[in-house]
Scaffold this motif. Sequence first.
Motif, PDB file in Angstrom:
ATOM      1  N   PRO B  24       0.834  -1.201   0.000  1.00 62.80           N
ATOM      2  CA  PRO B  24       0.000   0.000   0.000  1.00 62.80           C
ATOM      3  C   PRO B  24       0.866   1.247   0.000  1.00 62.80           C
ATOM      4  O   PRO B  24       1.871   1.327   0.706  1.00 62.80           O
ATOM      5  CB  PRO B  24      -0.804  -0.119   1.299  1.00 62.80           C
ATOM      6  CG  PRO B  24      -0.079  -1.105   2.133  1.00 62.80           C
ATOM      7  CD  PRO B  24       0.683  -1.992   1.224  1.00 62.80           C
ATOM      8  N   ARG B  25       0.496   2.188  -0.830  1.00 65.01           N
ATOM      9  CA  ARG B  25       1.244   3.443  -0.885  1.00 65.01           C
ATOM     10  C   ARG B  25       0.624   4.400   0.108  1.00 65.01           C
ATOM     11  O   ARG B  25      -0.571   4.655   0.071  1.00 65.01           O
ATOM     12  CB  ARG B  25       1.130   4.049  -2.276  1.00 65.01           C
ATOM     13  CG  ARG B  25       2.207   3.602  -3.199  1.00 65.01           C
ATOM     14  CD  ARG B  25       1.959   4.231  -4.547  1.00 65.01           C
ATOM     15  NE  ARG B  25       2.651   5.503  -4.678  1.00 65.01           N
ATOM     16  CZ  ARG B  25       3.945   5.607  -4.929  1.00 65.01           C
ATOM     17  NH1 ARG B  25       4.676   4.534  -5.021  1.00 65.01           N
ATOM     18  NH2 ARG B  25       4.507   6.782  -5.080  1.00 65.01           N
ATOM     19  N   ILE B  26       1.419   4.877   1.034  1.00 61.18           N
ATOM     20  CA  ILE B  26       0.910   5.839   1.997  1.00 61.18           C
ATOM     21  C   ILE B  26       1.596   7.162   1.717  1.00 61.18           C
ATOM     22  O   ILE B  26       2.810   7.275   1.820  1.00 61.18           O
ATOM     23  CB  ILE B  26       1.202   5.380   3.440  1.00 61.18           C
ATOM     24  CG1 ILE B  26       0.624   3.997   3.649  1.00 61.18           C
ATOM     25  CG2 ILE B  26       0.639   6.359   4.435  1.00 61.18           C
ATOM     26  CD1 ILE B  26       1.177   3.283   4.844  1.00 61.18           C
ATOM     27  N   GLU B  27       0.810   8.144   1.325  1.00 61.10           N
ATOM     28  CA  GLU B  27       1.387   9.452   1.051  1.00 61.10           C
ATOM     29  C   GLU B  27       0.434  10.516   1.556  1.00 61.10           C
ATOM     30  O   GLU B  27      -0.776  10.387   1.416  1.00 61.10           O
ATOM     31  CB  GLU B  27       1.584   9.629  -0.455  1.00 61.10           C
ATOM     32  CG  GLU B  27       2.839   8.957  -0.954  1.00 61.10           C
ATOM     33  CD  GLU B  27       3.114   9.247  -2.408  1.00 61.10           C
ATOM     34  OE1 GLU B  27       2.496  10.170  -2.960  1.00 61.10           O
ATOM     35  OE2 GLU B  27       3.948   8.529  -2.979  1.00 61.10           O
ATOM     36  N   THR B  28       0.975  11.543   2.161  1.00 58.75           N
ATOM     37  CA  THR B  28       0.136  12.630   2.646  1.00 58.75           C
ATOM     38  C   THR B  28       0.750  13.948   2.204  1.00 58.75           C
ATOM     39  O   THR B  28       1.951  14.157   2.352  1.00 58.75           O
ATOM     40  CB  THR B  28       0.095  12.647   4.187  1.00 58.75           C
ATOM     41  OG1 THR B  28       0.264  11.323   4.648  1.00 58.75           O
ATOM     42  CG2 THR B  28      -1.188  13.218   4.697  1.00 58.75           C
ATOM     43  N   GLN B  58       3.525  10.461   9.833  1.00 59.29           N
ATOM     44  CA  GLN B  58       4.006   9.728  10.993  1.00 59.29           C
ATOM     45  C   GLN B  58       5.507   9.803  11.112  1.00 59.29           C
ATOM     46  O   GLN B  58       6.204  10.040  10.119  1.00 59.29           O
ATOM     47  CB  GLN B  58       3.581   8.262  10.892  1.00 59.29           C
ATOM     48  CG  GLN B  58       2.091   8.100  11.028  1.00 59.29           C
ATOM     49  CD  GLN B  58       1.658   6.682  10.750  1.00 59.29           C
ATOM     50  OE1 GLN B  58       2.469   5.822  10.441  1.00 59.29           O
ATOM     51  NE2 GLN B  58       0.371   6.448  10.866  1.00 59.29           N
ATOM     52  N   VAL B  59       5.954   9.587  12.323  1.00 58.75           N
ATOM     53  CA  VAL B  59       7.385   9.507  12.555  1.00 58.75           C
ATOM     54  C   VAL B  59       7.938   8.385  11.669  1.00 58.75           C
ATOM     55  O   VAL B  59       7.365   7.303  11.601  1.00 58.75           O
ATOM     56  CB  VAL B  59       7.656   9.222  14.043  1.00 58.75           C
ATOM     57  CG1 VAL B  59       9.110   8.863  14.273  1.00 58.75           C
ATOM     58  CG2 VAL B  59       7.272  10.424  14.875  1.00 58.75           C
ATOM     59  N   GLY B  60       9.007   8.660  10.973  1.00 61.23           N
ATOM     60  CA  GLY B  60       9.585   7.657  10.080  1.00 61.23           C
ATOM     61  C   GLY B  60       9.239   7.906   8.625  1.00 61.23           C
ATOM     62  O   GLY B  60       9.869   7.344   7.741  1.00 61.23           O
ATOM     63  N   LEU B  63      10.331  12.781   3.509  1.00 62.30           N
ATOM     64  CA  LEU B  63       9.890  13.925   2.708  1.00 62.30           C
ATOM     65  C   LEU B  63      10.051  13.587   1.231  1.00 62.30           C
ATOM     66  O   LEU B  63      11.153  13.270   0.775  1.00 62.30           O
ATOM     67  CB  LEU B  63      10.739  15.146   3.074  1.00 62.30           C
ATOM     68  CG  LEU B  63      10.406  16.431   2.318  1.00 62.30           C
ATOM     69  CD1 LEU B  63       8.981  16.882   2.592  1.00 62.30           C
ATOM     70  CD2 LEU B  63      11.383  17.526   2.688  1.00 62.30           C
ATOM     71  N   LEU B  64       8.938  13.613   0.495  1.00 62.09           N
ATOM     72  CA  LEU B  64       8.986  13.225  -0.911  1.00 62.09           C
ATOM     73  C   LEU B  64       9.077  14.423  -1.837  1.00 62.09           C
ATOM     74  O   LEU B  64       9.774  14.380  -2.844  1.00 62.09           O
ATOM     75  CB  LEU B  64       7.751  12.386  -1.265  1.00 62.09           C
ATOM     76  CG  LEU B  64       7.584  11.081  -0.491  1.00 62.09           C
ATOM     77  CD1 LEU B  64       6.246  10.455  -0.799  1.00 62.09           C
ATOM     78  CD2 LEU B  64       8.700  10.112  -0.830  1.00 62.09           C
ATOM     79  N   PHE B  98       4.682  13.855   2.328  1.00 61.05           N
ATOM     80  CA  PHE B  98       5.430  12.851   3.071  1.00 61.05           C
ATOM     81  C   PHE B  98       4.902  11.462   2.741  1.00 61.05           C
ATOM     82  O   PHE B  98       3.737  11.307   2.379  1.00 61.05           O
ATOM     83  CB  PHE B  98       5.275  13.062   4.581  1.00 61.05           C
ATOM     84  CG  PHE B  98       5.963  14.285   5.080  1.00 61.05           C
ATOM     85  CD1 PHE B  98       7.289  14.243   5.451  1.00 61.05           C
ATOM     86  CD2 PHE B  98       5.273  15.492   5.174  1.00 61.05           C
ATOM     87  CE1 PHE B  98       7.921  15.371   5.917  1.00 61.05           C
ATOM     88  CE2 PHE B  98       5.898  16.619   5.628  1.00 61.05           C
ATOM     89  CZ  PHE B  98       7.228  16.569   6.007  1.00 61.05           C
ATOM     90  N   GLY B  99       5.726  10.456   2.884  1.00 57.23           N
ATOM     91  CA  GLY B  99       5.241   9.094   2.654  1.00 57.23           C
ATOM     92  C   GLY B  99       6.271   8.089   3.107  1.00 57.23           C
ATOM     93  O   GLY B  99       7.372   8.442   3.556  1.00 57.23           O
TER      94      GLY B  99
END
Lengths: 176, 217
Positions: B24-28, B58-60, B63-64, B98-99
């Motif tokens: 799953p791609r998690i990006e915000t 989230q922590v970890g 920066l994209l 971020f992701g």
Amino acid sequence: MSRQTSRLDSKKVNSELLTLTYGALVSQMLKEIENPEDVNKQLERIGYNMGVRLIEDFLARTSSNRCLEMRETADKIQQAFRLYLNMQPTVTSWSSAGDEFSLVWDQCPISEWVEMPNNGLKYCALIPGAIRGALQMVQLDVQCWFVQDQLRGDSVTELRVKFIKRLEDAVPAGED
Amino acid sequence: MVIYGVFIVSKSGGLIYNYDHNIPRIETEKTFGFPLDLKLQYENKKVVVVFGQRDGIQVGHVLLSVNGSPVTGRTTEDGKDVFEFIESKENFPMSLRFGRVRATTNEKIVLASMFYPLFALASQLSPVPKCSGIETLTADTFKLSCFQTLTGVKFILVTEPSMQGSDVVLKRIYELYTDYALKNPFYSLEMPIRCELFDTSLHTLLELVEKSGTANL
């Protein structure tokens, strides 16, 4: 389980195809390499390379366990002959130490229709090579050679397999 | 059933195949005002969030991109240093994305070679002789199943924790490996597997498993 057998069956080919292809290979090698002794060595090497790959196929198809005894190994080799060449060699002539046995057959698909030139060629040298390669991958070092050969006028073909040692340093973790 | 990935580790412990199946791609992405309420730090050639978890960031997380311009290392595409950029007030408001990043091939090779001694260690720690080594390793977010062949090749399947029948899938992958990798005359043993037929049949298998389970394998 039914699916498994159908998967095996679907890949069956006529043995004559194999016979003729192998014959073409050997005669081509004889043309290119003058010395029949060298042809024997090359065939053995080709067999070895086939064996190290073929063993994985054998294990994946048969879900065999590790052999910890030579008699089991003999059974497995017999099973492999049935699987890959559709022949049933007999296992005989066990040495008293149980580390050496013979595989005897009187008909082998790859040596059908062959009349041998009298030059020291071991026509089926691929087979001992394959056995050696395959067993080496499961950490068994063996020696394998022809004692009798129908193509040289013996009544049966006899292949001798001798256990040399277990390759301890090659045993994967969790098996040693 | 979700399968996250497949790894094949050779007898000598090298990664010879890896495939990310379904991660799953998690990006915000979020617009920030001055001063930035996240603590960023530069580690392992990435700009990472070290403190200040909020709004899905989230922590970890890494920066994209900054204002839509992708970040490589600590610089943006147009050559600006990320840390200098976020410290000057005139650049705000800015939008940061971020992701979670996927492991690179190099990182996977390192992970695979770390699993190898772990496996050996497990078999030695065993109170009973003849222990098989790690077969499954479960965490809250995934399950790792490992199958070692008699010749020492390891097949590793990473799935969601509730996955059933991983052993059947691994067995089938072994069969595909013997058919499409080993019978390929141009494949040399112990080397990375680059066989298209193997790839496609593996993808088909994994999709089949995800759709209809392992019952009809």
